[in-house]
Scaffold this active site. Structure first.
Site, short mmCIF file in Angstrom:
data_model
loop_
_atom_site.label_atom_id
_atom_site.label_comp_id
_atom_site.label_asym_id
_atom_site.label_seq_id
_atom_site.Cartn_x
_atom_site.Cartn_y
_atom_site.Cartn_z
N PHE A 107 -40.22 15.81 -20.29
CA PHE A 107 -41.48 15.10 -20.59
C PHE A 107 -42.46 16.04 -21.28
O PHE A 107 -43.08 15.70 -22.29
CB PHE A 107 -42.18 14.66 -19.30
CG PHE A 107 -41.55 13.51 -18.59
CD1 PHE A 107 -40.54 12.76 -19.18
CD2 PHE A 107 -41.97 13.15 -17.31
CE1 PHE A 107 -39.97 11.69 -18.51
CE2 PHE A 107 -41.40 12.09 -16.64
CZ PHE A 107 -40.41 11.36 -17.24
N GLU B 155 -50.37 12.82 -6.57
CA GLU B 155 -48.93 12.87 -6.81
C GLU B 155 -48.22 12.72 -5.46
O GLU B 155 -48.65 13.30 -4.47
CB GLU B 155 -48.56 14.21 -7.47
CG GLU B 155 -47.08 14.47 -7.65
CD GLU B 155 -46.37 13.39 -8.47
OE1 GLU B 155 -46.87 13.04 -9.56
OE2 GLU B 155 -45.33 12.87 -8.00
N LYS C 160 -47.30 13.48 -27.67
CA LYS C 160 -47.73 12.56 -26.62
C LYS C 160 -48.96 13.09 -25.89
O LYS C 160 -49.96 12.39 -25.74
CB LYS C 160 -46.57 12.37 -25.64
CG LYS C 160 -46.91 11.55 -24.41
CD LYS C 160 -45.68 11.49 -23.51
CE LYS C 160 -46.06 11.10 -22.10
NZ LYS C 160 -44.92 11.28 -21.17
N TYR C 161 -48.92 14.36 -25.48
CA TYR C 161 -50.04 14.89 -24.69
C TYR C 161 -51.26 15.14 -25.57
O TYR C 161 -52.40 14.99 -25.11
CB TYR C 161 -49.62 16.12 -23.90
CG TYR C 161 -48.66 15.73 -22.81
CD1 TYR C 161 -49.12 14.98 -21.73
CD2 TYR C 161 -47.31 16.02 -22.89
CE1 TYR C 161 -48.25 14.56 -20.73
CE2 TYR C 161 -46.43 15.61 -21.90
CZ TYR C 161 -46.92 14.87 -20.82
OH TYR C 161 -46.06 14.44 -19.85
N GLU D 261 -49.41 8.28 -16.78
CA GLU D 261 -48.31 8.18 -17.74
C GLU D 261 -47.10 7.61 -16.98
O GLU D 261 -46.16 8.32 -16.67
CB GLU D 261 -47.98 9.53 -18.39
CG GLU D 261 -47.85 10.70 -17.44
CD GLU D 261 -47.26 11.94 -18.13
OE1 GLU D 261 -46.54 11.79 -19.15
OE2 GLU D 261 -47.50 13.05 -17.65
N GLU E 193 -41.08 1.01 -15.56
CA GLU E 193 -41.12 1.96 -14.44
C GLU E 193 -42.24 1.58 -13.47
O GLU E 193 -42.76 2.42 -12.74
CB GLU E 193 -41.21 3.40 -14.95
CG GLU E 193 -39.91 3.82 -15.64
CD GLU E 193 -39.92 5.24 -16.19
OE1 GLU E 193 -40.84 6.01 -15.86
OE2 GLU E 193 -39.02 5.57 -16.98
N TYR F 96 -39.24 16.43 -15.57
CA TYR F 96 -40.62 16.81 -15.90
C TYR F 96 -40.65 17.73 -17.12
O TYR F 96 -41.48 17.59 -18.01
CB TYR F 96 -41.27 17.55 -14.72
CG TYR F 96 -41.57 16.69 -13.51
CD1 TYR F 96 -42.50 15.65 -13.58
CD2 TYR F 96 -40.95 16.91 -12.30
CE1 TYR F 96 -42.78 14.86 -12.47
CE2 TYR F 96 -41.23 16.13 -11.18
CZ TYR F 96 -42.14 15.11 -11.27
OH TYR F 96 -42.43 14.34 -10.17
N ASP G 46 -49.32 8.44 -2.36
CA ASP G 46 -48.92 7.38 -3.27
C ASP G 46 -50.19 6.67 -3.72
O ASP G 46 -51.00 6.25 -2.88
CB ASP G 46 -47.99 6.41 -2.53
CG ASP G 46 -47.42 5.33 -3.45
OD1 ASP G 46 -48.15 4.84 -4.34
OD2 ASP G 46 -46.23 5.00 -3.29
N MET G 47 -50.39 6.55 -5.02
CA MET G 47 -51.66 5.98 -5.53
C MET G 47 -51.91 4.57 -5.01
O MET G 47 -53.03 4.11 -4.95
CB MET G 47 -51.67 5.98 -7.06
CG MET G 47 -50.70 4.99 -7.70
SD MET G 47 -50.72 5.06 -9.50
CE MET G 47 -49.54 6.37 -9.81
#
Lengths: 619, 619
Positions: free
Chosen positions: B310, B370, B316-317, B413, B422, B307, B397-398
């Site tokens: 990342f 998350e 990126k953000y 992301e 992924e 993390y 879990d989505m």
């Protein structure tokens, strides 16, 4: 976390950790520990106090601190995560056990998430089989952290009159690590006993043979010296000195108030005071428990760096020179004596002979016999630039060379770590053809191998984990290794095994096969037998000797490390049991090899039959 | 030998060697080279001049210098041993060939005896098969030195009008290293061409894909600048800049007189001047050609340091924030928009959404979804201490979460190095249940993987030599790796492969299996195909995009390295041949996997059938 100070000074680098179970702010705790000179912190990752004052809907989601209080690098270098002491997976109450297991799994997962380098577990009871299973599952799944198992060096039941059963805390550790298959990532953290309960020497010896990662020292153990500074009692210093060779770290428990910065300063000072820095210590630095394959000098040419290392040992060559000196002093004939250095290498023994010639002021005819063409290249340069025609250079194998005259003295240095294991007997038997009969002298004239039982899980793991791609694990485990032992316990004094004399004019020709069974005295304490360790003693000439046997070791001689003959797997030995081993030296036209097996307390399969995994090539 | 200077300054460490074929005294030569600033010497170990003036009976024993002129440590760090240039094992005359072989064996044995880190061989003719056999035999016997193969970057036949046949020196090298089975210890030493004969860019590209160990620079190439100091022409600087990323060393041939110390000073200066130090360069330092296994975020919890890495990518953000900004700008309804960050991790996208809410000054209802309990722990701390009740935290879990309301915007992301690798498609298909139908927006809304043919023997060797104990070599060679490529040549521009759109309301439900065959333009020069390399481009929202495809790469974005899909063995490709590849994405209830195979210029077996060696777990 694993970094202490560095310097060119001769001392041990000391790494000190501070135990702080639940600081309000971990960041502040680290900063202040650093100011006191500490290198890392041991702290609980998941302590109830973190959340007791929290409120709000998301409190059930809280496991411990936010990982953002430190950077990944800080978690990874500075924090050892202690598991909650309330965890009791081995509780007989199934509910307690189950809840504990869930909590344990969560804490282990959190430790992995944070990337801490090590977790710390306390073993407080004799039975830890369920705990060891959970940990072993993680080890097999390649979790990244080390596992530090904390136990008291002396269990309190040993000195509390109120308890019936006396526990040996070593057994707590031993059972746990056996269940974890001796995994090298599992180490011990030992709580130093108070000054009244320091265990006897043999118990310390046993611990020195274990993978001790850290010693826990109570701040209250420190005395105040005449300058008002904290110092440790002598007995504690003695213990610390023993563990210093293992590169242990130190964890200070601040159970009393005081100026905390003195503790680290004092431990750093001990690193200098207690650091043993003799010739040997300097020479072996960096080779501790490093496995080397024994040389095969008959079938492979030694390389320059091997010769160079040999030549660094002044004690060895001074002793050889003394032996040559004594032998040449006795020379009474008119003609100059013929001295042949067989296996001359780059010439150190040739130089020793020439030194004696000069000191005694007698003419000596020297032959330097060497088969390695690259060493002969060096010798040729030395003859031309240093030695002159006093030295005759011969590029031949001593076993087949047709010498033009007979030798009065044969000087050789063909001994390996086990004496005969570089085929000195076979080479010198071959060379004695050109030794003057009856009066001819061989230097050395005799050598004897010695053997002792060994506990070293470190070496066992080095063999298991470092195995070569072209050998199976089974083959690696029945091969001997030359190694400077550091993390080990020799379980009994070494006993003499095989003796060889030179020259050897036995009637049927020399026989260099041997067999012997050795029986060692009953072991005083339970232990783990992992291998046998070999040494040698040699008589060069008259009373001049060399020895690598710890009991009689030639002071400051560094040329030979012990040789280790492993067992296929560690063997548990109980107090009072007797270790008996059978050992063979055998040969055929191509090779020489050893076989060995345990006879008691358990019979085990014979290792290295027919020399299938390890042998010495004759050609 | 491999040590240049070190410093915290932003520059490339430069290591320079001096070529000195046969100095009178090697010790003096090294000392003077050191004074000029050089780090090592390239010299012949066995030069006829050593012995031409010697006399005496032992001259036939002389092979070269005495090994005692330097210490083992000096031989091992400072000397590259050039083989005698008279050696010609591939001569058609059998006698010359045989004599050469004997000499070669002797020199290789001597190099091994001395312990030099590398030997240097010149390839001057197209045929070197016998030479390669001798060297390969040594490599297989684990000789300790590296083999440096020296060739001109441009063969002189290319520009000499007197020669009929034009040789490509790359073929000399390529044939030799193929015979040596691409052994990683075999490297190239390239002679820099003079300024008139600098090859075109694509030829330099090909060399940058090779294991170039050193560049040989003639002192005569240096010009004199206005201060009278030597400088290299711009074209040479350009070449050097290309090779700097490979950590090559430099060997200076002193073919002209001058103040030698300037050469090293100048090269050190180039290390600073030419060193490219953008965000990317800094970020990737130390990861060059290092193989990483692609993440499995659905079946394994990501760890804190992942993390953290990342979150370091500001570009990126910022780009994500721009996309969220554009989407929220369009919001016209009265009620606050519902934005759900799915796979919130430690919260960087939640923060981006809150930033937009503040900037646009509109109320936004944010959900942070998350499933990793350790990331949720962090999010809970952030909700409590930073964000407050504007953010609803969901530990689910989505794909299975029962959302209490529908989302106007889904932000995620989930993209890997290959876009979909992924399982972003599967996750977002699962999450679109709670996206507001018709008007709901997914950020990202589209992504496409890209593929290109790759030459990188470095990566091939990393896979071969670094294989894991629990995988066979065959399995390792049909597994993709995420890697920052340094020593490689991309053989053609990347072509688009698979595209995924979100939300995906296709009638039969989303289908994320794919197949495509890609045909690349004919290769301009002979090369070695070792793998395919993957990138992706994504459209976040409107015109806001991110790309890792070299042609369109988002500047300064560091989050994703390319992904490499290996071939089972290197494939020789001749100039003009066409590379065609078939690529599949397939799935079953448990997993998603890729298969791939070469279709032209040769048919090869399909890699990773049924996902046997590599797959993405759905659970």
């Amino acid at each position: 976390m694993l970094e202490g100070e560095q310097s060119n000074e001769k001392r041990k680098r000391i790494s000190c950790g501070l135990y702080d179970s639940c600081p309000v702010s971990l960041k502040t705790a680290i900063q202040s520990a650093f100011e006191y000179g500490f290198h890392f912190i041991v702290t609980q990752l998941s302590h109830p106090s973190y959340i007791q004052d929290l409120k709000g809907p998301y409190v059930p989601y809280i496991i411990g601190r936010s990982d953002r209080v430190l950077t990944g690098n800080e978690w990874n270098r500075l924090i050892v995560g202690e598991l909650s002491t309330s965890i009791d997976v081995d509780n007989e109450d199934a509910v307690v056990s189950k809840t504990s297991k869930q909590k344990l799994e969560q804490e282990l997962g959190f430790a992995s998430h944070l990337g801490v380098p090590a977790i710390l577990i306390h073993l407080t009871k004799p039975k830890n089989v369920q705990l060891s299973r959970v940990i072993n599952d993680k080890l097999v799944s390649n979790f990244s952290y080390a596992v530090w198992v904390q136990i008291p060096m002396v269990h309190e039941s040993q000195y509390k009159s109120t308890t019936d059963i006396k526990y040996d805390s070593w057994n707590f550790w031993n059972d746990f690590r056996i269940h974890c298959d001796y995994d090298k990532r599992v180490g011990v953290v030992l709580e130093l006993p108070d000054v009244q309960h320091v265990p006897p020497c043999d118990e310390i010896d046993r611990w020195v043979g274990e993978p001790v990662k850290a010693l826990v020292i109570q701040a209250s153990y420190f005395l105040t010296n005449q300058y008002g500074k904290p110092v440790l009692p002598k007995v504690h210093q003695e213990i610390i000195k023993r563990f210093m060779a293992l590169d242990v770290q130190y964890i200070i428990h601040l159970d009393v108030e005081g100026d905390y910065s003195f503790y680290v300063k004092y431990m750093t000072y001990l690193g200098k005071k207690l650091y043993c820095c003799d010739t040997m210590a300097e020479f072996v630095q960096g080779c501790e428990d490093y496995l080397q394959n024994p040389l095969q000098p008959l079938s492979e040419h030694l390389e320059m760096n091997v010769y160079e290392v040999f030549e660094k040992d002044r004690v060895k060559y001074d002793t050889y020179q003394k032996a040559v000196h004594k032998a040449l002093e006795l020379w009474t004939e008119k003609r100059p004596p013929v001295v042949m250095v067989v296996g001359a290498g780059r010439g150190p023994l040739v130089q020793a002979v020439l030194n004696v010639s000069r000191i005694l002021d007698i003419e000596v005819k020297v032959y330097a016999v060497e088969k390695n063409p690259y060493a002969v290249n060096t010798l040729a340069h030395r003859v031309m630039s240093e030695w002159g025609l006093q030295v005759t250079l011969v590029k031949e194998d001593m076993r087949t060379w047709q010498a033009p005259e007979s030798a009065d003295i044969l000087v050789s240095e063909l001994l390996g770590s086990f004496g005969d294991n570089e085929l000195s007997p076979e080479c010198l038997d071959g060379a004695q053809r050109f030794l003057t009969p009856k009066t001819g002298i061989s230097i050395p004239c005799q050598y004897t191998s010695f053997l002792a039982p060994l506990q070293s899980l470190k070496i066992y793991n080095e063999i298991r984990n470092g195995r070569l791609p072209d050998k199976t694990l089974k083959q690696c485990l029945e091969t001997p290794y030359v190694v400077h032992l550091a993390n080990y316990q020799q379980l009994a004094p070494a006993q003499p095994l095989f003796t060889f004399d030179h020259p050897n004019y036995s009637e049927d020709g020399p026989d260099n096969t041997r067999y012997k069974s050795l029986k060692f005295p009953p072991v005083a304490k339970s232990c783990v037998l992992t291998a046998f360790v070999g040494f040698f003693e040699t008589n060069l000439f008259d009373d001049v000797t060399l020895s690598t046997n710890p009991k009689t070791h030639t002071p400051d001689m560094v040329s030979w490390f012990p040789i280790v003959f492993p067992l296929a797997a560690p063997v548990q030995i109980h107090a009072g049991e007797i270790i008996t081993v059978s050992f063979w030296r055998d040969e055929n036209v191509e090779k020489v090899w050893y076989e060995w097996c345990l006879e008691s307390p358990y019979k085990l399969p014979i290792m290295n039959p027919n020399g299938r995994s390890y042998f010495l090539k004759k050609h």
